[in-house]
Design a protein around this motif. Sequence first.
Motif, PDB file in Angstrom:
ATOM      1  N   GLU A   1       0.871  -1.279  -0.152  1.00 31.79           N
ATOM      2  CA  GLU A   1       0.138  -0.111   0.096  1.00 31.79           C
ATOM      3  C   GLU A   1       0.948   1.127   0.150  1.00 31.79           C
ATOM      4  OE1 GLU A   1      -2.853   2.323   3.223  1.00 31.79           O
ATOM      5  OE2 GLU A   1      -3.152   0.241   3.220  1.00 31.79           O
TER       6      GLU A   1
ATOM      7  N   VAL B   1      -1.852   5.558 -10.041  1.00 34.87           N
ATOM      8  CA  VAL B   1      -2.798   4.671  -9.297  1.00 34.87           C
ATOM      9  C   VAL B   1      -3.958   5.183  -8.864  1.00 34.87           C
ATOM     10  CG1 VAL B   1      -3.014   2.623  -7.683  1.00 34.87           C
ATOM     11  CG2 VAL B   1      -0.805   3.186  -8.879  1.00 34.87           C
TER      12      VAL B   1
ATOM     13  N   ILE C   1      -3.160  -5.908 -12.806  1.00 35.86           N
ATOM     14  CA  ILE C   1      -3.306  -4.522 -13.142  1.00 35.86           C
ATOM     15  C   ILE C   1      -4.325  -4.190 -13.984  1.00 35.86           C
ATOM     16  CG2 ILE C   1      -1.846  -2.570 -13.683  1.00 35.86           C
ATOM     17  CD1 ILE C   1       0.719  -4.339 -12.841  1.00 35.86           C
TER      18      ILE C   1
ATOM     19  N   ILE D   1      -5.336  -1.686  -9.195  1.00 37.98           N
ATOM     20  CA  ILE D   1      -4.340  -2.721  -8.946  1.00 37.98           C
ATOM     21  C   ILE D   1      -4.943  -3.548  -7.898  1.00 37.98           C
ATOM     22  CG2 ILE D   1      -2.110  -3.376  -8.202  1.00 37.98           C
ATOM     23  CD1 ILE D   1      -0.918  -0.771  -9.470  1.00 37.98           C
TER      24      ILE D   1
ATOM     25  N   THR E   1      -7.071   3.126  -7.791  1.00 40.83           N
ATOM     26  CA  THR E   1      -7.538   2.471  -6.677  1.00 40.83           C
ATOM     27  C   THR E   1      -6.642   1.135  -6.468  1.00 40.83           C
ATOM     28  OG1 THR E   1      -9.802   3.267  -6.907  1.00 40.83           O
ATOM     29  CG2 THR E   1      -9.722   0.974  -5.821  1.00 40.83           C
ATOM     30  N   ILE E   2      -6.581   0.747  -5.276  1.00 39.72           N
ATOM     31  CA  ILE E   2      -6.234  -0.641  -4.955  1.00 39.72           C
ATOM     32  C   ILE E   2      -7.050  -1.327  -4.186  1.00 39.72           C
ATOM     33  CG2 ILE E   2      -3.723   0.189  -4.573  1.00 39.72           C
ATOM     34  CD1 ILE E   2      -3.800   0.288  -1.881  1.00 39.72           C
TER      35      ILE E   2
ATOM     36  N   SER F   1      -6.829  -5.042  -1.593  1.00 41.69           N
ATOM     37  CA  SER F   1      -5.844  -6.155  -1.026  1.00 41.69           C
ATOM     38  C   SER F   1      -6.890  -7.369  -0.536  1.00 41.69           C
ATOM     39  CB  SER F   1      -5.280  -5.493  -0.049  1.00 41.69           C
ATOM     40  OG  SER F   1      -4.689  -6.483   0.766  1.00 41.69           O
TER      41      SER F   1
ATOM     42  N   PHE G   1      -0.251  -9.670  -8.263  1.00 40.06           N
ATOM     43  CA  PHE G   1      -0.761  -8.574  -8.542  1.00 40.06           C
ATOM     44  C   PHE G   1      -1.497  -8.635  -9.908  1.00 40.06           C
ATOM     45  CE2 PHE G   1       2.983  -7.843  -6.076  1.00 40.06           C
ATOM     46  CZ  PHE G   1       2.951  -6.893  -5.299  1.00 40.06           C
TER      47      PHE G   1
ATOM     48  N   LEU H   1       2.671   1.767  -3.517  1.00 37.89           N
ATOM     49  CA  LEU H   1       1.740   2.181  -4.613  1.00 37.89           C
ATOM     50  C   LEU H   1       1.289   3.351  -4.275  1.00 37.89           C
ATOM     51  CD1 LEU H   1      -0.024  -1.390  -5.345  1.00 37.89           C
ATOM     52  CD2 LEU H   1       1.804  -0.381  -6.685  1.00 37.89           C
ATOM     53  N   SER H   2       1.042   4.046  -3.206  1.00 32.17           N
ATOM     54  CA  SER H   2       0.316   5.095  -2.979  1.00 32.17           C
ATOM     55  C   SER H   2       1.218   6.344  -3.440  1.00 32.17           C
ATOM     56  CB  SER H   2       0.282   5.564  -1.459  1.00 32.17           C
ATOM     57  OG  SER H   2       1.341   5.368  -0.502  1.00 32.17           O
TER      58      SER H   2
END
Length: 281
Positions: free
Chosen positions: A49, A58, A103, A80, A60-61, A63, A101, A52-53
């Motif tokens: 997190e 990016v 994407i 992602i 939205t992620i 998890s 991951f 990627l932040s």
Amino acid sequence: MNMILQAIQKSAIRIKEAIDVKDIGYSQEQNSSGETQLQLDIQSDLIIEEELSRIEGVHTIASEEKEEPMVLNENGHYFIAFDPLDGSSLVDVNLSVGSIFGIYEGAFTPSKMVASCYVVYGPRVELVFADEHHVSLYLLQNGEFEFVKHLHLNEKGKIMAPGGTQQYWAPYHKAMIDGFFTRGYRLRYSGGMVPDLHQILLKGGGLFSYPGAADKPEGKLRMLFEVFPFAFIFERAGGKAVDGSARVLEKEPRHVHDTSPCFFGSCDEVNEVLSVYAGQQ
């Protein structure tokens, strides 16, 4: 995309360091499936997190360790989904584990998938990245990931990795798996999705299966975090990925944690799966 790959590489190096030194005991927290999280699960999730932040592209992620997606940047366009530490329960017995991951551009749907990646933390740290053109293998050397080669599957393999609890398998599925072994396929199953699929990919072919069964009719593995990323990789490497009747990349999850039966492998083995399962419909 290069910035995302670099962020994944930085995350992998940090996770490897955490595996080497971090407390591997259980936490007091539970993940989205109600499973008690290991300390390493939480730490790996936070590492990814954080990395990627830092990337403006990016949006939205999502998890495997969190119930809902997290918006990072409203102006970004990449989505992602990741499993921070797949197979983490194997760390205490020193077996290989990994990070996965998927994407996407614009939304968490397989039609929007543009790349996929996984990392194997074993005797060596290896990373496999797939885009529209290649499936590429990288090796961590002196703190940097170095390109090794492009990966391709043969039409037929020799390895069998059958997942799920056998007592819950359908009779026709068990007969199919037994038939592969009767023809000389070798059992290679650790209980870790990443190392088992990595072995099939690097050895040139075979079959990984996690069917729908009496205890889990919709399978166990999550589409966004595990199934779609490996489906993308195996198809780009010249293999196939199906749910028993159709391409898994044609499925649409209703929720980020939806699961699916899945079969990944070289074409010969997956075609046999499709033939066997077609006879049961």
